[in-house]
Design an enzyme around this catalytic site. Structure first.
Site, mmCIF file in Angstrom:
data_model
loop_
_atom_site.group_PDB
_atom_site.id
_atom_site.type_symbol
_atom_site.label_atom_id
_atom_site.label_comp_id
_atom_site.label_asym_id
_atom_site.label_seq_id
_atom_site.Cartn_x
_atom_site.Cartn_y
_atom_site.Cartn_z
ATOM 1 N N ASP A 42 0.771 -0.872 0.220
ATOM 2 C CA ASP A 42 -0.360 -0.341 -0.135
ATOM 3 C C ASP A 42 0.942 1.112 -0.048
ATOM 4 O OD1 ASP A 42 -2.179 1.733 0.743
ATOM 5 O OD2 ASP A 42 -1.721 1.889 2.657
ATOM 6 N N ASP A 96 -0.082 5.066 0.926
ATOM 7 C CA ASP A 96 -0.119 5.871 2.446
ATOM 8 C C ASP A 96 -0.171 5.178 3.359
ATOM 9 O OD1 ASP A 96 -1.172 9.010 0.669
ATOM 10 O OD2 ASP A 96 -3.205 7.105 -0.116
HETATM 11 C C1 XBP Z 1 -5.740 6.131 0.989
HETATM 12 C C2 XBP Z 1 -6.643 7.298 0.497
HETATM 13 C C3 XBP Z 1 -6.480 8.533 -0.361
HETATM 14 C C4 XBP Z 1 -5.716 9.399 -0.196
HETATM 15 C C5 XBP Z 1 -5.401 10.402 -0.707
HETATM 16 O O1 XBP Z 1 -5.835 4.475 1.178
HETATM 17 O O2 XBP Z 1 -7.870 6.496 0.819
HETATM 18 O O3 XBP Z 1 -8.229 8.603 -0.896
HETATM 19 O O4 XBP Z 1 -6.160 9.323 1.440
HETATM 20 O O5 XBP Z 1 -5.252 10.095 -2.140
HETATM 21 P P1 XBP Z 1 -4.945 3.237 1.363
HETATM 22 P P2 XBP Z 1 -6.239 10.552 -3.168
HETATM 23 O O6 XBP Z 1 -4.031 3.713 1.998
HETATM 24 O O7 XBP Z 1 -5.846 2.545 2.022
HETATM 25 O O8 XBP Z 1 -5.185 2.769 -0.466
HETATM 26 O O9 XBP Z 1 -6.728 12.082 -2.807
HETATM 27 O O10 XBP Z 1 -6.165 10.433 -4.705
HETATM 28 O O11 XBP Z 1 -7.934 9.487 -3.793
HETATM 29 MG MG MG Z 2 -3.078 2.971 3.227
#
Ligand code: XBP
Ligand code: MG
Length: 256
Positions: A14, A16
């Protein structure tokens, strides 16, 4: 020595909160700047943003928030798309400024994964434009064999779509890969796709429910006595049950 029952072939990360702590000082700032530029009186605090993180996908997160502020459903959806496009441009600028480093221990783990002959990949619900910029900035071009983002799937985590699509792209069964996630939503997505999952929580996710994860630890020194290493990932893979192979039913004799 005989090969383990499930030899590990790929590690699916993953982004983020996992490869980098992007949320509090990255995405949150970009969302707030987009609200301000649009003349909207919204500013997400560190705490409020932590609660909003349970809604995956930035445009869905904005739309959810606007609806809770009393906006009409259709208008909220439309404005969310516009605001999210602006937020994405702003987040790419934050990435380019170098303000978001990799989580400590991640570059070393990636080196060890490659040295062990394993295939690193990325499965995220983030937006392609910034994902590519962030991965290139932090790890150099082509650090990951396959990178799948929100653009490639119809439904975001906790739905398993991005992981199922990844296994297809890697041409591997779930038993040959391990997912690395930081959140409850991520663990649910990975395990629903049949993957074993290692969870490396951060300040935003540490109190979430990680049911189904095989280990909960950290990278490098953050992992204490049992940090996430290439060896631990191999152990996680080897200790899970093999995929059940269902024999194809015999082809019925063609009549006539
Ligand atoms: C990450 C997200 C994303 C980010 C923002 O979740 O939910 O929406 O917060 O990025 P994960 P965007 O780590 O589970 O993938 O604004 O591009 O959506
Ligand atoms: Mg994440």
């Amino acid at each position: 020595m005989p090969e383990p029952v499930n030899p590990l072939r790929a590690v699916i990360f993953d982004v983020d909160g996992t490869l980098a702590d992007t949320e509090r000082d990255g995405h949150r700032i970009a969302f707030n700047d987009a609200f301000a530029a649009a003349g909207l009186p919204y500013e997400w605090s560190v705490e409020e943003y932590g609660e909003l993180l349970r809604i995956t996908g930035g445009d869905r997160r904005i739309a959810h928030y606007l609806r809770n502020q009393g906006w009409d459903e259709a208008v909220a959806k439309m404005r969310a798309a516009e605001l999210h496009a602006d937020k994405t441009r702003r987040f790419v600028e934050i990435v380019s400024s170098g303000a978001l480093p990799a989580r400590p221990g991640v570059p070393e783990l990636l080196d060890a994964i490659r040295a062990a002959g394993l295939r690193p990949a990325v499965a995220t619900t983030g937006t392609r434009a910034w994902v590519s910029a962030l991965l290139d900035t932090l790890f150099g071009p082509d650090a990951f064999e396959v990178v799948l983002t929100a653009a490639e799937v119809p439904t975001l985590k906790p739905d398993p779509a991005v992981y199922l699509r990844m296994l297809d792209a890697l041409d591997l069964p779930a038993s040959a890969a391990v997912a690395v996630e930081d959140s409850g939503n991520g663990v649910r997505a990975a395990t629903a796709a049949g993957l074993a999952c290692a969870v490396v929580p951060n300040a935003y996710t540490e109190h979430q429910d990680f049911a189904g994860a095989t280990v909960c630890t950290g990278f490098g020194p953050e992992g204490g006595a049992r940090p996430l290493t290439a060896e631990l990932l191999q152990e996680i893979c080897a200790s899970r049950p093999a995929d059940v192979t269902v024999a194809a039913p015999p082809t019925p004799p063609s009549g006539g």
